[in-house]
Write a protein that holds these residues in place. Structure first.
Motif, PDB file in Angstrom:
ATOM      1  N   ILE A 179       7.780 -11.581   0.676  1.00 43.25           N
ATOM      2  CA  ILE A 179       6.383 -11.166   0.510  1.00 43.25           C
ATOM      3  C   ILE A 179       6.352  -9.702   0.095  1.00 43.25           C
ATOM      4  O   ILE A 179       6.865  -8.836   0.791  1.00 43.25           O
ATOM      5  N   GLN A 180       5.754  -9.432  -1.056  1.00 43.23           N
ATOM      6  CA  GLN A 180       5.595  -8.062  -1.534  1.00 43.23           C
ATOM      7  C   GLN A 180       4.323  -7.470  -0.912  1.00 43.23           C
ATOM      8  O   GLN A 180       3.339  -8.178  -0.743  1.00 43.23           O
ATOM      9  N   PHE A 181       4.376  -6.182  -0.605  1.00 40.85           N
ATOM     10  CA  PHE A 181       3.237  -5.516   0.023  1.00 40.85           C
ATOM     11  C   PHE A 181       2.655  -4.451  -0.892  1.00 40.85           C
ATOM     12  O   PHE A 181       3.394  -3.677  -1.499  1.00 40.85           O
ATOM     13  N   VAL A 182       1.326  -4.425  -0.948  1.00 39.52           N
ATOM     14  CA  VAL A 182       0.569  -3.346  -1.570  1.00 39.52           C
ATOM     15  C   VAL A 182      -0.296  -2.774  -0.457  1.00 39.52           C
ATOM     16  O   VAL A 182      -1.067  -3.504   0.167  1.00 39.52           O
ATOM     17  N   PHE A 183      -0.130  -1.488  -0.178  1.00 38.55           N
ATOM     18  CA  PHE A 183      -0.922  -0.861   0.874  1.00 38.55           C
ATOM     19  C   PHE A 183      -2.182  -0.251   0.284  1.00 38.55           C
ATOM     20  O   PHE A 183      -2.160   0.304  -0.817  1.00 38.55           O
ATOM     21  N   THR A 184      -3.277  -0.371   1.029  1.00 38.15           N
ATOM     22  CA  THR A 184      -4.517   0.306   0.662  1.00 38.15           C
ATOM     23  C   THR A 184      -4.770   1.366   1.720  1.00 38.15           C
ATOM     24  O   THR A 184      -4.424   1.193   2.890  1.00 38.15           O
ATOM     25  N   ASP A 185      -5.344   2.489   1.295  1.00 36.77           N
ATOM     26  CA  ASP A 185      -5.467   3.620   2.204  1.00 36.77           C
ATOM     27  C   ASP A 185      -6.705   4.434   1.877  1.00 36.77           C
ATOM     28  O   ASP A 185      -6.889   4.869   0.749  1.00 36.77           O
ATOM     29  N   SER A 186      -7.537   4.635   2.883  1.00 36.90           N
ATOM     30  CA  SER A 186      -8.729   5.465   2.693  1.00 36.90           C
ATOM     31  C   SER A 186      -8.590   6.829   3.350  1.00 36.90           C
ATOM     32  O   SER A 186      -9.430   7.691   3.164  1.00 36.90           O
ATOM     33  N   MET A 187      -7.532   7.021   4.136  1.00 39.96           N
ATOM     34  CA  MET A 187      -7.319   8.293   4.829  1.00 39.96           C
ATOM     35  C   MET A 187      -5.899   8.791   4.557  1.00 39.96           C
ATOM     36  O   MET A 187      -5.018   8.666   5.411  1.00 39.96           O
ATOM     37  N   ASP A 241      -9.223  -4.424   8.160  1.00 38.75           N
ATOM     38  CA  ASP A 241     -10.187  -4.512   9.254  1.00 38.75           C
ATOM     39  C   ASP A 241     -11.621  -4.243   8.796  1.00 38.75           C
ATOM     40  O   ASP A 241     -12.563  -4.411   9.568  1.00 38.75           O
ATOM     41  N   THR A 242     -11.817  -3.865   7.547  1.00 41.18           N
ATOM     42  CA  THR A 242     -13.150  -3.594   7.012  1.00 41.18           C
ATOM     43  C   THR A 242     -13.630  -4.807   6.214  1.00 41.18           C
ATOM     44  O   THR A 242     -13.036  -5.164   5.197  1.00 41.18           O
ATOM     45  N   GLY A 243     -14.715  -5.402   6.682  1.00 45.02           N
ATOM     46  CA  GLY A 243     -15.232  -6.609   6.051  1.00 45.02           C
ATOM     47  C   GLY A 243     -15.574  -6.447   4.590  1.00 45.02           C
ATOM     48  O   GLY A 243     -15.309  -7.332   3.775  1.00 45.02           O
ATOM     49  N   VAL A 244     -16.160  -5.317   4.225  1.00 43.89           N
ATOM     50  CA  VAL A 244     -16.532  -5.079   2.827  1.00 43.89           C
ATOM     51  C   VAL A 244     -15.286  -5.107   1.933  1.00 43.89           C
ATOM     52  O   VAL A 244     -15.297  -5.719   0.861  1.00 43.89           O
ATOM     53  N   GLN A 292      -6.985  -0.297 -11.775  1.00 43.46           N
ATOM     54  CA  GLN A 292      -5.832  -0.034 -10.911  1.00 43.46           C
ATOM     55  C   GLN A 292      -5.356  -1.327 -10.257  1.00 43.46           C
ATOM     56  O   GLN A 292      -4.151  -1.589 -10.178  1.00 43.46           O
ATOM     57  N   LEU A 293      -6.289  -2.118  -9.809  1.00 43.80           N
ATOM     58  CA  LEU A 293      -5.955  -3.382  -9.166  1.00 43.80           C
ATOM     59  C   LEU A 293      -5.273  -4.336 -10.147  1.00 43.80           C
ATOM     60  O   LEU A 293      -4.261  -4.958  -9.823  1.00 43.80           O
ATOM     61  N   ARG A 294      -5.795  -4.417 -11.352  1.00 51.50           N
ATOM     62  CA  ARG A 294      -5.170  -5.271 -12.373  1.00 51.50           C
ATOM     63  C   ARG A 294      -3.766  -4.779 -12.736  1.00 51.50           C
ATOM     64  O   ARG A 294      -2.868  -5.584 -12.972  1.00 51.50           O
ATOM     65  N   HIS A 295      -3.579  -3.466 -12.781  1.00 55.48           N
ATOM     66  CA  HIS A 295      -2.253  -2.908 -13.071  1.00 55.48           C
ATOM     67  C   HIS A 295      -1.246  -3.329 -12.002  1.00 55.48           C
ATOM     68  O   HIS A 295      -0.122  -3.736 -12.317  1.00 55.48           O
ATOM     69  N   ARG A 352      -5.235   4.040  -3.332  1.00 57.57           N
ATOM     70  CA  ARG A 352      -6.113   4.931  -2.578  1.00 57.57           C
ATOM     71  C   ARG A 352      -7.554   4.464  -2.745  1.00 57.57           C
ATOM     72  O   ARG A 352      -8.029   4.274  -3.862  1.00 57.57           O
ATOM     73  N   LYS A 353      -8.225   4.240  -1.628  1.00 54.26           N
ATOM     74  CA  LYS A 353      -9.630   3.842  -1.672  1.00 54.26           C
ATOM     75  C   LYS A 353     -10.485   5.066  -1.942  1.00 54.26           C
ATOM     76  O   LYS A 353     -10.197   6.126  -1.397  1.00 54.26           O
ATOM     77  N   PRO A 354     -11.494   4.954  -2.767  1.00 53.99           N
ATOM     78  CA  PRO A 354     -11.849   3.764  -3.524  1.00 53.99           C
ATOM     79  C   PRO A 354     -10.984   3.648  -4.783  1.00 53.99           C
ATOM     80  O   PRO A 354     -10.703   4.642  -5.451  1.00 53.99           O
TER      81      PRO A 354
END
Length: 142
Positions: free
Chosen positions: A88-96, A23-26, A121-124, A114-116
Protein backbone atom coordinates in the motif's frame (compact mmCIF):
# COMPACT_ATOMS: atom_id res chain seq x y z
CA UNK A 1 -2.38 -4.18 -6.58
CA UNK A 2 -2.01 -0.93 -8.51
CA UNK A 3 -0.11 -2.87 -11.16
CA UNK A 4 -3.05 -5.24 -11.68
CA UNK A 5 -5.41 -2.56 -12.92
CA UNK A 6 -8.01 -2.93 -15.60
CA UNK A 7 -7.47 -1.31 -19.01
CA UNK A 8 -8.85 2.25 -19.21
CA UNK A 9 -11.51 1.31 -21.78
CA UNK A 10 -13.31 -0.87 -19.19
CA UNK A 11 -15.03 2.15 -17.71
CA UNK A 12 -17.28 0.12 -15.40
CA UNK A 13 -14.23 -1.25 -13.58
CA UNK A 14 -12.51 1.02 -11.04
CA UNK A 15 -8.92 1.98 -11.78
CA UNK A 16 -7.70 1.48 -8.19
CA UNK A 17 -8.93 0.77 -4.67
CA UNK A 18 -8.06 3.77 -2.53
CA UNK A 19 -8.48 4.39 1.20
CA UNK A 20 -8.91 7.94 2.52
CA UNK A 21 -7.97 8.33 6.19
CA UNK A 22 -8.85 11.74 7.62
CA UNK A 23 -10.58 12.93 10.78
CA UNK A 24 -12.11 15.94 8.98
CA UNK A 25 -15.40 15.10 7.30
CA UNK A 26 -15.11 17.82 4.66
CA UNK A 27 -11.73 16.48 3.51
CA UNK A 28 -12.90 12.84 3.54
CA UNK A 29 -15.95 13.71 1.46
CA UNK A 30 -13.98 15.91 -0.97
CA UNK A 31 -11.38 13.20 -1.62
CA UNK A 32 -13.99 10.44 -1.86
CA UNK A 33 -16.06 12.41 -4.39
CA UNK A 34 -13.08 13.50 -6.48
CA UNK A 35 -11.41 10.07 -6.54
CA UNK A 36 -14.71 8.34 -7.32
CA UNK A 37 -15.32 10.75 -10.22
CA UNK A 38 -11.82 9.89 -11.46
CA UNK A 39 -12.91 6.25 -11.66
CA UNK A 40 -11.51 4.82 -8.43
CA UNK A 41 -13.15 2.63 -5.79
CA UNK A 42 -12.85 4.65 -2.57
CA UNK A 43 -13.42 3.85 1.09
CA UNK A 44 -12.96 6.23 4.02
CA UNK A 45 -11.74 5.97 7.60
CA UNK A 46 -12.54 8.54 10.29
CA UNK A 47 -9.26 8.39 12.26
CA UNK A 48 -5.97 6.55 12.52
CA UNK A 49 -7.32 3.48 14.34
CA UNK A 50 -10.15 3.11 11.83
CA UNK A 51 -7.62 3.58 9.01
CA UNK A 52 -5.36 0.81 10.29
CA UNK A 53 -8.28 -1.58 10.63
CA UNK A 54 -9.59 -0.88 7.14
CA UNK A 55 -6.16 -0.88 5.48
CA UNK A 56 -5.28 -4.26 6.96
CA UNK A 57 -8.61 -5.83 6.01
CA UNK A 58 -9.10 -4.22 2.59
CA UNK A 59 -7.66 -4.65 -0.87
CA UNK A 60 -6.11 -1.18 -1.30
CA UNK A 61 -3.15 -0.08 -3.37
CA UNK A 62 -3.11 3.55 -2.21
CA UNK A 63 -3.99 5.48 0.95
CA UNK A 64 -4.44 9.23 1.37
CA UNK A 65 -3.72 9.77 5.06
CA UNK A 66 -3.87 12.92 7.17
CA UNK A 67 -0.76 13.39 9.31
CA UNK A 68 -2.45 15.00 12.32
CA UNK A 69 -5.32 12.90 13.69
CA UNK A 70 -6.56 11.64 17.05
CA UNK A 71 -5.97 8.07 18.26
CA UNK A 72 -3.08 7.51 15.80
CA UNK A 73 -1.30 10.06 13.65
CA UNK A 74 -0.64 9.45 9.98
CA UNK A 75 2.90 8.23 10.43
CA UNK A 76 1.80 5.76 13.13
CA UNK A 77 -0.82 4.48 10.69
CA UNK A 78 1.85 4.10 8.00
CA UNK A 79 4.26 2.29 10.34
CA UNK A 80 1.67 -0.23 11.48
CA UNK A 81 0.10 -0.82 8.06
CA UNK A 82 3.38 -1.05 6.14
CA UNK A 83 4.64 -3.90 8.33
CA UNK A 84 1.77 -6.11 7.20
CA UNK A 85 0.95 -4.47 3.84
CA UNK A 86 4.09 -2.93 2.31
CA UNK A 87 2.30 -2.87 -1.07
CA UNK A 88 0.00 0.00 0.00
CA UNK A 89 1.46 3.33 -1.10
CA UNK A 90 0.84 6.32 1.17
CA UNK A 91 0.19 9.96 0.32
CA UNK A 92 0.11 12.17 3.40
CA UNK A 93 -2.05 15.27 3.63
CA UNK A 94 -1.09 18.00 6.05
CA UNK A 95 -2.69 21.25 7.13
CA UNK A 96 -0.21 22.07 9.91
CA UNK A 97 3.31 21.79 8.48
CA UNK A 98 5.87 21.12 11.18
CA UNK A 99 9.42 19.77 11.42
CA UNK A 100 8.12 16.19 11.33
CA UNK A 101 6.16 16.63 8.10
CA UNK A 102 9.07 18.54 6.56
CA UNK A 103 11.41 15.61 7.29
CA UNK A 104 8.91 13.17 5.76
CA UNK A 105 8.69 15.26 2.60
CA UNK A 106 12.44 15.62 2.32
CA UNK A 107 12.96 11.86 2.65
CA UNK A 108 11.65 11.41 -0.89
CA UNK A 109 9.74 8.29 0.20
CA UNK A 110 6.34 9.95 0.39
CA UNK A 111 4.14 12.44 -1.36
CA UNK A 112 2.89 15.13 0.99
CA UNK A 113 -0.01 17.29 -0.14
CA UNK A 114 -0.19 20.53 1.83
CA UNK A 115 -3.77 21.58 2.52
CA UNK A 116 -5.34 23.29 0.80
CA UNK A 117 -4.21 21.53 -2.37
CA UNK A 118 -5.73 21.86 -5.80
CA UNK A 119 -7.05 19.27 -8.23
CA UNK A 120 -3.98 19.52 -10.47
CA UNK A 121 -1.73 18.54 -7.55
CA UNK A 122 -4.02 15.63 -6.77
CA UNK A 123 -4.05 14.48 -10.40
CA UNK A 124 -0.24 14.71 -10.53
CA UNK A 125 0.07 12.42 -7.49
CA UNK A 126 -2.43 9.95 -8.96
CA UNK A 127 -0.60 9.92 -12.29
CA UNK A 128 2.67 9.21 -10.48
CA UNK A 129 1.33 6.38 -8.33
CA UNK A 130 -1.54 4.75 -10.23
CA UNK A 131 -0.78 3.56 -13.77
CA UNK A 132 -3.60 4.47 -16.13
CA UNK A 133 -5.26 6.94 -13.76
CA UNK A 134 -4.94 9.97 -16.02
CA UNK A 135 -5.89 8.18 -19.24
CA UNK A 136 -8.91 6.64 -17.54
CA UNK A 137 -10.06 9.94 -16.07
CA UNK A 138 -9.74 11.69 -19.44
CA UNK A 139 -11.85 9.01 -21.16
CA UNK A 140 -14.59 9.11 -18.53
CA UNK A 141 -14.95 12.91 -18.85
CA UNK A 142 -15.42 12.81 -22.64
Amino acid sequence: LCNQLQPPWRLSTPVARILVIDDTGVMRNFLREFLTEEGHDVDVAVDGEDGISKALSGDYCLAFCDLHMPRKNGYQVYEQVSKARPDIQFVFTDSMPDAFSERLGESGRFFILRKPFDLQQLRHVLASLVPGAVRHAARTRQ
